[in-house]
Design a protein around this motif. Sequence first.
Motif, mmCIF file in Angstrom:
data_model
loop_
_atom_site.group_PDB
_atom_site.id
_atom_site.type_symbol
_atom_site.label_atom_id
_atom_site.label_comp_id
_atom_site.label_asym_id
_atom_site.label_seq_id
_atom_site.Cartn_x
_atom_site.Cartn_y
_atom_site.Cartn_z
ATOM 1 N N GLU A 50 58.901 22.426 22.291
ATOM 2 C CA GLU A 50 59.526 21.165 21.884
ATOM 3 C C GLU A 50 60.598 21.416 20.825
ATOM 4 O O GLU A 50 60.414 22.263 19.952
ATOM 5 C CB GLU A 50 58.471 20.242 21.275
ATOM 6 C CG GLU A 50 57.620 19.556 22.307
ATOM 7 C CD GLU A 50 56.610 18.620 21.660
ATOM 8 O OE1 GLU A 50 56.434 17.515 22.169
ATOM 9 O OE2 GLU A 50 55.989 19.012 20.656
ATOM 10 N N CYS A 51 61.670 20.633 20.905
ATOM 11 C CA CYS A 51 62.686 20.691 19.854
ATOM 12 C C CYS A 51 62.369 19.564 18.866
ATOM 13 O O CYS A 51 61.360 18.886 19.005
ATOM 14 C CB CYS A 51 64.080 20.525 20.436
ATOM 15 S SG CYS A 51 64.364 18.875 21.094
ATOM 16 N N GLU A 52 63.234 19.358 17.888
ATOM 17 C CA GLU A 52 62.962 18.360 16.854
ATOM 18 C C GLU A 52 62.836 16.937 17.409
ATOM 19 O O GLU A 52 62.216 16.083 16.804
ATOM 20 C CB GLU A 52 64.017 18.436 15.739
ATOM 21 C CG GLU A 52 65.442 18.052 16.123
ATOM 22 C CD GLU A 52 66.261 19.193 16.706
ATOM 23 O OE1 GLU A 52 65.684 20.112 17.335
ATOM 24 O OE2 GLU A 52 67.495 19.160 16.547
ATOM 25 N N ARG A 108 69.728 14.576 29.697
ATOM 26 C CA ARG A 108 69.898 15.593 28.667
ATOM 27 C C ARG A 108 69.101 15.240 27.415
ATOM 28 O O ARG A 108 68.957 14.072 27.078
ATOM 29 C CB ARG A 108 71.383 15.635 28.244
ATOM 30 C CG ARG A 108 72.240 16.645 28.989
ATOM 31 C CD ARG A 108 72.008 18.048 28.466
ATOM 32 N NE ARG A 108 72.843 19.011 29.179
ATOM 33 C CZ ARG A 108 73.953 19.532 28.679
ATOM 34 N NH1 ARG A 108 74.378 19.187 27.494
ATOM 35 N NH2 ARG A 108 74.642 20.405 29.380
ATOM 36 N N CYS A 109 68.620 16.244 26.742
ATOM 37 C CA CYS A 109 67.922 16.017 25.472
ATOM 38 C C CYS A 109 68.970 15.747 24.386
ATOM 39 O O CYS A 109 70.034 16.365 24.395
ATOM 40 C CB CYS A 109 67.107 17.255 25.133
ATOM 41 S SG CYS A 109 66.171 17.080 23.611
ATOM 42 N N PRO A 110 68.670 14.844 23.461
ATOM 43 C CA PRO A 110 69.651 14.560 22.394
ATOM 44 C C PRO A 110 70.016 15.805 21.565
ATOM 45 O O PRO A 110 71.054 15.820 20.907
ATOM 46 C CB PRO A 110 68.945 13.533 21.499
ATOM 47 C CG PRO A 110 67.744 13.085 22.238
ATOM 48 C CD PRO A 110 67.473 14.026 23.360
ATOM 49 N N CYS A 111 69.204 16.853 21.623
ATOM 50 C CA CYS A 111 69.504 18.054 20.826
ATOM 51 C C CYS A 111 70.667 18.845 21.406
ATOM 52 O O CYS A 111 71.205 19.730 20.747
ATOM 53 C CB CYS A 111 68.275 18.949 20.716
ATOM 54 S SG CYS A 111 67.912 19.852 22.235
ATOM 55 N N GLY A 112 71.036 18.535 22.672
ATOM 56 C CA GLY A 112 72.178 19.203 23.288
ATOM 57 C C GLY A 112 71.810 20.443 24.091
ATOM 58 O O GLY A 112 72.652 20.990 24.801
ATOM 59 N N ARG A 113 70.561 20.899 23.997
ATOM 60 C CA ARG A 113 70.166 22.071 24.805
ATOM 61 C C ARG A 113 70.200 21.674 26.285
ATOM 62 O O ARG A 113 69.760 20.583 26.635
ATOM 63 C CB ARG A 113 68.752 22.531 24.431
ATOM 64 C CG ARG A 113 68.681 23.215 23.094
ATOM 65 C CD ARG A 113 67.240 23.608 22.762
ATOM 66 N NE ARG A 113 67.176 24.271 21.470
ATOM 67 C CZ ARG A 113 67.145 23.623 20.308
ATOM 68 N NH1 ARG A 113 67.143 22.300 20.289
ATOM 69 N NH2 ARG A 113 67.114 24.299 19.174
ATOM 70 N N SER A 114 70.687 22.593 27.101
ATOM 71 C CA SER A 114 70.843 22.228 28.518
ATOM 72 C C SER A 114 69.677 22.733 29.372
ATOM 73 O O SER A 114 69.670 22.556 30.586
ATOM 74 C CB SER A 114 72.151 22.802 29.042
ATOM 75 O OG SER A 114 72.090 24.214 28.930
ATOM 76 N N LEU A 156 59.354 19.340 26.838
ATOM 77 C CA LEU A 156 59.418 20.744 26.412
ATOM 78 C C LEU A 156 60.560 21.460 27.117
ATOM 79 O O LEU A 156 60.699 21.363 28.339
ATOM 80 C CB LEU A 156 58.108 21.468 26.738
ATOM 81 C CG LEU A 156 56.917 21.117 25.851
ATOM 82 C CD1 LEU A 156 56.152 19.943 26.429
ATOM 83 C CD2 LEU A 156 55.980 22.301 25.700
ATOM 84 N N HIS A 157 61.371 22.162 26.325
ATOM 85 C CA HIS A 157 62.483 22.941 26.889
ATOM 86 C C HIS A 157 61.938 24.227 27.486
ATOM 87 O O HIS A 157 61.160 24.930 26.845
ATOM 88 C CB HIS A 157 63.475 23.318 25.786
ATOM 89 C CG HIS A 157 64.278 22.152 25.304
ATOM 90 N ND1 HIS A 157 65.395 21.711 25.963
ATOM 91 C CD2 HIS A 157 64.123 21.346 24.226
ATOM 92 C CE1 HIS A 157 65.903 20.668 25.311
ATOM 93 N NE2 HIS A 157 65.146 20.419 24.255
ATOM 94 N N PHE A 158 62.367 24.539 28.691
ATOM 95 C CA PHE A 158 61.924 25.773 29.323
ATOM 96 C C PHE A 158 62.837 26.933 28.959
ATOM 97 O O PHE A 158 64.042 26.758 28.815
ATOM 98 C CB PHE A 158 61.932 25.604 30.856
ATOM 99 C CG PHE A 158 60.563 25.709 31.417
ATOM 100 C CD1 PHE A 158 59.805 24.588 31.656
ATOM 101 C CD2 PHE A 158 60.003 26.962 31.667
ATOM 102 C CE1 PHE A 158 58.515 24.689 32.128
ATOM 103 C CE2 PHE A 158 58.715 27.076 32.148
ATOM 104 C CZ PHE A 158 57.966 25.936 32.378
HETATM 105 ZN ZN ZN Z 1 65.832 19.051 22.764
#
Ligand code: ZN
Length: 411
Positions: A230-232, A292-298, A237-239
């Motif tokens: 998980e990001c903030e 997309r996640c708000p954190c910007g990770r793709s 969950l980001h793979f």
């Molecule tokens: Zn994220």
Amino acid sequence: MSKNKTQLNLLNKTLNIARNSKFYKSKLQGFPLELKNILELQNFPFTTKKELRDCYPFGALAVPINDVVELHTSSGTTGKAALSFLTKEDLKNSSKAIAKAWKCFGITKSSRVQFMMSYGLFSGATLNTYAIQELGGFVVPAGIQSAEKQIQMMLDFKIDTIVGTVGYYFYLFDYIKEKQIPLEQFSLKCGIMAGEIYSDKVRSEIERKFKIKIFDHYGLCEVNTGIAYECEFRTGLHFLDNYVLPEIIDPENGKVLPVDNEGELVLTTLKKNALPLIRYRTGDITSIKSGRCPCGRSSIRINRIKRRVDDIIFIKGIKIDPYELKEYLLEIAGDNIFSDIKIRVGNSFENYSPEILVSLKNPSSTNLLSVIQKTLKEKTLLTFDVKHISRDYFQRGENNKVKFVEYVDKK
Ligand SMILES: [Zn+2]
């Protein structure tokens, strides 16, 4: 190079390496040697845990045994274990990949992390430790110790991050409360809770108790520990999708499901040489998230694991999700019971009452047991025999976990 192209290259390399093992040599016979598109993977057969166990110990090994430097085995299994071998390069790739997750949790060179999970054959603690050390973080490999020792180490070394199972967090908190140790004495900021399924509600409760932020981290020994994090923003969950490729399938017919559809998670490793896995059925139920996640990770995101395929219990024809049942229980009983709970279900499904064993904080408040029974009946239509049992009954097994559902031979 685009991400898809990178994944395709890694996948083709993996398919090639896998064929060096006796297991995949025969399993992949007749399947293409090189894919032009990642979607072609959908035509390949699944790999199951049973198959891995059946070719114990070296059937799925894809490199000469002399190239192997470490072994891990899956926990909680009966009979032969499913193995995970690692070469020196595998270890390097694993540490580098998983370090990404720990970096996201905020781990830096100045972090101090305490692992309250077993080392040894279990991969979770060991491989995550290497990943944190890759970032220069300081790890206290406490493993399985008494609550007293765990707390002493947390205080002595000014630990800021702890890692454990959900049940152990509750257990530790009860101990801190019992011994009246002020929370202000701790330097804790962050907790990673893994190895067990838990709801957002349970997580919030632990956060409130410890006054820390808790992150989920998903992995499994056969593939690798900590492969989704998980990001903030904690919106799934980001793979680590350049390390492992996820798919979601219908567990009944094996068909690949579109995003946002719930099904069984299937994983293909992209950077494992010793024991690559092609379309491995994890038994975990989740879905791939769209958007997309708000954190910007793709990277590909999955929802937090809800349950396992084989977790659902049928009692007198009624479908019960044990995790949902646990939620109800904690909701009804509030702070009046300890968090360790056991559901005992008979192996023969006729003529028995399923039991729920709880440990009351105040053993004389027995009317709570009938309240629990009545409320559960309203929610599930089933009559559970709700009993109080001494807290000592709940033996903590491997990784400090209490076996939640127990099957008993009962007439
Ligand atoms: Zn994220």
